[in-house]
Design a protein around this motif. Sequence first.
Motif, PDB file in Angstrom:
ATOM      1  N   VAL A   1       3.307  30.735  -6.547  1.00 19.80           N
ATOM      2  CA  VAL A   1       4.621  29.958  -6.830  1.00 19.80           C
ATOM      3  C   VAL A   1       5.655  29.780  -6.194  1.00 19.80           C
ATOM      4  O   VAL A   1       6.683  30.563  -6.677  1.00 19.80           O
ATOM      5  CB  VAL A   1       4.268  29.699  -8.303  1.00 19.80           C
ATOM      6  CG1 VAL A   1       4.929  27.672  -8.542  1.00 19.80           C
ATOM      7  CG2 VAL A   1       2.143  29.707  -9.066  1.00 19.80           C
ATOM      8  N   VAL A   2       6.255  28.818  -5.765  1.00 20.36           N
ATOM      9  CA  VAL A   2       7.489  28.341  -5.554  1.00 20.36           C
ATOM     10  C   VAL A   2       7.920  27.472  -5.969  1.00 20.36           C
ATOM     11  O   VAL A   2       7.607  26.244  -5.903  1.00 20.36           O
ATOM     12  CB  VAL A   2       7.549  27.965  -3.840  1.00 20.36           C
ATOM     13  CG1 VAL A   2       9.195  28.106  -2.787  1.00 20.36           C
ATOM     14  CG2 VAL A   2       6.634  29.413  -3.396  1.00 20.36           C
ATOM     15  N   LEU A   3       9.311  27.687  -6.298  1.00 14.22           N
ATOM     16  CA  LEU A   3       9.572  26.576  -7.241  1.00 14.22           C
ATOM     17  C   LEU A   3      10.788  26.251  -6.980  1.00 14.22           C
ATOM     18  O   LEU A   3      12.073  27.202  -6.511  1.00 14.22           O
ATOM     19  CB  LEU A   3      10.188  26.513  -9.007  1.00 14.22           C
ATOM     20  CG  LEU A   3       8.987  26.933  -9.728  1.00 14.22           C
ATOM     21  CD1 LEU A   3       9.284  28.314 -11.414  1.00 14.22           C
ATOM     22  CD2 LEU A   3       7.810  26.713  -9.578  1.00 14.22           C
ATOM     23  N   ASN A   4      11.929  24.704  -6.794  1.00 17.65           N
ATOM     24  CA  ASN A   4      12.562  24.040  -5.950  1.00 17.65           C
ATOM     25  C   ASN A   4      13.363  23.934  -7.078  1.00 17.65           C
ATOM     26  O   ASN A   4      12.714  22.084  -6.924  1.00 17.65           O
ATOM     27  CB  ASN A   4      12.184  22.961  -4.699  1.00 17.65           C
ATOM     28  CG  ASN A   4      13.874  23.386  -3.920  1.00 17.65           C
ATOM     29  OD1 ASN A   4      14.638  23.563  -4.693  1.00 17.65           O
ATOM     30  ND2 ASN A   4      12.756  22.496  -3.019  1.00 17.65           N
ATOM     31  N   PHE A   5      13.739  23.909  -8.367  1.00 16.43           N
ATOM     32  CA  PHE A   5      15.058  23.400  -9.212  1.00 16.43           C
ATOM     33  C   PHE A   5      15.832  22.383  -8.264  1.00 16.43           C
ATOM     34  O   PHE A   5      16.798  22.567  -7.289  1.00 16.43           O
ATOM     35  CB  PHE A   5      15.587  24.545  -9.842  1.00 16.43           C
ATOM     36  CG  PHE A   5      14.692  24.408 -11.152  1.00 16.43           C
ATOM     37  CD1 PHE A   5      14.735  24.217 -11.912  1.00 16.43           C
ATOM     38  CD2 PHE A   5      13.742  26.137 -10.478  1.00 16.43           C
ATOM     39  CE1 PHE A   5      13.628  24.973 -12.805  1.00 16.43           C
ATOM     40  CE2 PHE A   5      12.952  26.679 -11.632  1.00 16.43           C
ATOM     41  CZ  PHE A   5      12.765  26.127 -12.875  1.00 16.43           C
ATOM     42  N   GLY A   6      16.290  20.913  -9.118  1.00 14.45           N
ATOM     43  CA  GLY A   6      17.553  20.790  -8.015  1.00 14.45           C
ATOM     44  C   GLY A   6      17.139  18.450  -8.929  1.00 14.45           C
ATOM     45  O   GLY A   6      16.759  19.416  -9.836  1.00 14.45           O
ATOM     46  N   SER A   7      18.306  18.755  -9.121  1.00 16.91           N
ATOM     47  CA  SER A   7      18.664  16.850  -9.172  1.00 16.91           C
ATOM     48  C   SER A   7      18.799  16.094  -8.339  1.00 16.91           C
ATOM     49  O   SER A   7      19.079  16.716  -7.096  1.00 16.91           O
ATOM     50  CB  SER A   7      19.431  16.703 -10.509  1.00 16.91           C
ATOM     51  OG  SER A   7      20.795  16.828  -9.844  1.00 16.91           O
ATOM     52  N   LEU A   8      18.458  14.438  -8.089  1.00 15.09           N
ATOM     53  CA  LEU A   8      18.769  13.864  -6.789  1.00 15.09           C
ATOM     54  C   LEU A   8      20.705  13.719  -6.758  1.00 15.09           C
ATOM     55  O   LEU A   8      20.858  13.513  -5.987  1.00 15.09           O
ATOM     56  CB  LEU A   8      18.726  12.222  -7.526  1.00 15.09           C
ATOM     57  CG  LEU A   8      16.870  12.022  -7.890  1.00 15.09           C
ATOM     58  CD1 LEU A   8      16.678  10.561  -8.130  1.00 15.09           C
ATOM     59  CD2 LEU A   8      16.130  12.432  -6.547  1.00 15.09           C
ATOM     60  N   THR A   9      20.972  14.501  -7.784  1.00 18.36           N
ATOM     61  CA  THR A   9      22.800  14.872  -7.374  1.00 18.36           C
ATOM     62  C   THR A   9      22.948  15.628  -6.463  1.00 18.36           C
ATOM     63  O   THR A   9      24.338  16.274  -7.109  1.00 18.36           O
ATOM     64  CB  THR A   9      23.464  14.091  -8.404  1.00 18.36           C
ATOM     65  OG1 THR A   9      22.875  14.465  -9.958  1.00 18.36           O
ATOM     66  CG2 THR A   9      22.993  12.159  -8.667  1.00 18.36           C
ATOM     67  N   ALA A  10      22.391  16.467  -6.690  1.00 18.02           N
ATOM     68  CA  ALA A  10      22.333  17.973  -6.116  1.00 18.02           C
ATOM     69  C   ALA A  10      22.272  18.065  -4.358  1.00 18.02           C
ATOM     70  O   ALA A  10      21.336  18.102  -3.865  1.00 18.02           O
ATOM     71  CB  ALA A  10      21.432  19.259  -6.884  1.00 18.02           C
ATOM     72  N   VAL A  36      11.138  21.387  -8.840  1.00 23.50           N
ATOM     73  CA  VAL A  36      12.178  20.956 -10.484  1.00 23.50           C
ATOM     74  C   VAL A  36      12.708  20.295 -10.840  1.00 23.50           C
ATOM     75  O   VAL A  36      13.755  20.469 -10.103  1.00 23.50           O
ATOM     76  CB  VAL A  36      11.363  22.336 -10.922  1.00 23.50           C
ATOM     77  CG1 VAL A  36      11.650  22.660 -12.763  1.00 23.50           C
ATOM     78  CG2 VAL A  36      10.148  23.290 -10.348  1.00 23.50           C
ATOM     79  N   TYR A  37      12.268  19.245 -11.022  1.00 19.55           N
ATOM     80  CA  TYR A  37      13.212  18.149 -11.327  1.00 19.55           C
ATOM     81  C   TYR A  37      14.275  18.817 -12.264  1.00 19.55           C
ATOM     82  O   TYR A  37      13.429  18.253 -13.858  1.00 19.55           O
ATOM     83  CB  TYR A  37      13.459  16.222 -11.436  1.00 19.55           C
ATOM     84  CG  TYR A  37      14.068  15.871 -11.773  1.00 19.55           C
ATOM     85  CD1 TYR A  37      15.166  15.437 -10.660  1.00 19.55           C
ATOM     86  CD2 TYR A  37      14.075  14.916 -13.287  1.00 19.55           C
ATOM     87  CE1 TYR A  37      16.073  14.078 -11.328  1.00 19.55           C
ATOM     88  CE2 TYR A  37      14.848  13.729 -12.749  1.00 19.55           C
ATOM     89  CZ  TYR A  37      15.896  13.726 -12.196  1.00 19.55           C
ATOM     90  OH  TYR A  37      16.714  12.505 -12.301  1.00 19.55           O
ATOM     91  N   ALA A  38      15.008  19.262 -12.687  1.00 16.13           N
ATOM     92  CA  ALA A  38      16.098  19.137 -13.760  1.00 16.13           C
ATOM     93  C   ALA A  38      17.783  18.247 -14.019  1.00 16.13           C
ATOM     94  O   ALA A  38      17.266  17.154 -13.486  1.00 16.13           O
ATOM     95  CB  ALA A  38      16.686  20.419 -13.577  1.00 16.13           C
ATOM     96  N   GLU A  63      18.891   5.275  -5.786  1.00 13.43           N
ATOM     97  CA  GLU A  63      19.929   5.328  -6.685  1.00 13.43           C
ATOM     98  C   GLU A  63      20.978   6.430  -7.384  1.00 13.43           C
ATOM     99  O   GLU A  63      19.166   6.933  -8.008  1.00 13.43           O
ATOM    100  CB  GLU A  63      19.787   3.708  -7.411  1.00 13.43           C
ATOM    101  CG  GLU A  63      21.022   3.279  -8.388  1.00 13.43           C
ATOM    102  CD  GLU A  63      21.192   1.965  -9.361  1.00 13.43           C
ATOM    103  OE1 GLU A  63      21.577   2.597 -10.100  1.00 13.43           O
ATOM    104  OE2 GLU A  63      20.216   2.251  -9.196  1.00 13.43           O
ATOM    105  N   ILE A  64      22.006   6.704  -8.105  1.00 13.43           N
ATOM    106  CA  ILE A  64      22.361   7.390  -7.996  1.00 13.43           C
ATOM    107  C   ILE A  64      22.067   7.535  -9.823  1.00 13.43           C
ATOM    108  O   ILE A  64      22.720   6.869 -10.427  1.00 13.43           O
ATOM    109  CB  ILE A  64      24.083   7.714  -7.785  1.00 13.43           C
ATOM    110  CG1 ILE A  64      23.670   8.228  -6.769  1.00 13.43           C
ATOM    111  CG2 ILE A  64      24.510   9.453  -8.253  1.00 13.43           C
ATOM    112  CD1 ILE A  64      24.980   8.617  -5.790  1.00 13.43           C
ATOM    113  N   PRO A  65      21.239   8.492 -10.002  1.00 14.95           N
ATOM    114  CA  PRO A  65      21.127   8.168 -11.524  1.00 14.95           C
ATOM    115  C   PRO A  65      21.655   8.113 -12.548  1.00 14.95           C
ATOM    116  O   PRO A  65      22.700   9.468 -12.324  1.00 14.95           O
ATOM    117  CB  PRO A  65      19.376   9.261 -12.363  1.00 14.95           C
ATOM    118  CG  PRO A  65      19.078  10.158 -11.316  1.00 14.95           C
ATOM    119  CD  PRO A  65      20.469   9.274  -9.621  1.00 14.95           C
ATOM    120  N   ARG A  66      21.745   7.319 -13.988  1.00 18.46           N
ATOM    121  CA  ARG A  66      22.669   8.184 -14.863  1.00 18.46           C
ATOM    122  C   ARG A  66      22.001   9.374 -15.456  1.00 18.46           C
ATOM    123  O   ARG A  66      20.877   9.326 -15.588  1.00 18.46           O
ATOM    124  CB  ARG A  66      22.565   7.430 -16.546  1.00 18.46           C
ATOM    125  CG  ARG A  66      21.584   6.396 -16.466  1.00 18.46           C
ATOM    126  CD  ARG A  66      22.294   5.231 -17.209  1.00 18.46           C
ATOM    127  NE  ARG A  66      20.822   4.547 -18.384  1.00 18.46           N
ATOM    128  CZ  ARG A  66      20.053   5.222 -19.257  1.00 18.46           C
ATOM    129  NH1 ARG A  66      20.702   6.345 -19.570  1.00 18.46           N
ATOM    130  NH2 ARG A  66      19.131   4.880 -19.908  1.00 18.46           N
TER     131      ARG A  66
END
Length: 141
Positions: A1-10, A36-38, A63-66
Amino acid sequence: VVLNFGSLTAKIFVRNVVNFDRIASRYREHADFYFVYADEAHPSDGWTLDAFGGLKNVLGDVEIPRRPTSTEERCATAYEWHEKVATDCGLLVDAIDGRANAAFEARPERLYILLEDTVVYASGEGAYNLDEMKQHLISFF
């Protein structure tokens, strides 16, 4: 399993979505790949990256989320993004309490390879490197 952690503002995460998807397409017979959305690194209602050139150039029409205030809200944001990027990679969403992010020390973005229940590769903090991750991945087959 390959996990790619991140967020829309990273920024590093967002800039590498397409490249991660390409690696996943090539090696999906050997591993399962997930975004993986964190927790948002730089939400619009927090410490933003506008001073560093902004994220709108990187995100396009997303859109950059709050900062989400519930797991349901985080899931809705993640699913909307996942649909827009049209990836075949799976999507996992960390609970609002950030337990996966904390367990993996993944903030703001980080790559992992899991073999059964063992972490066999973890990118260094601030050392998000898809080529390095790919080399580790192919060493297992």
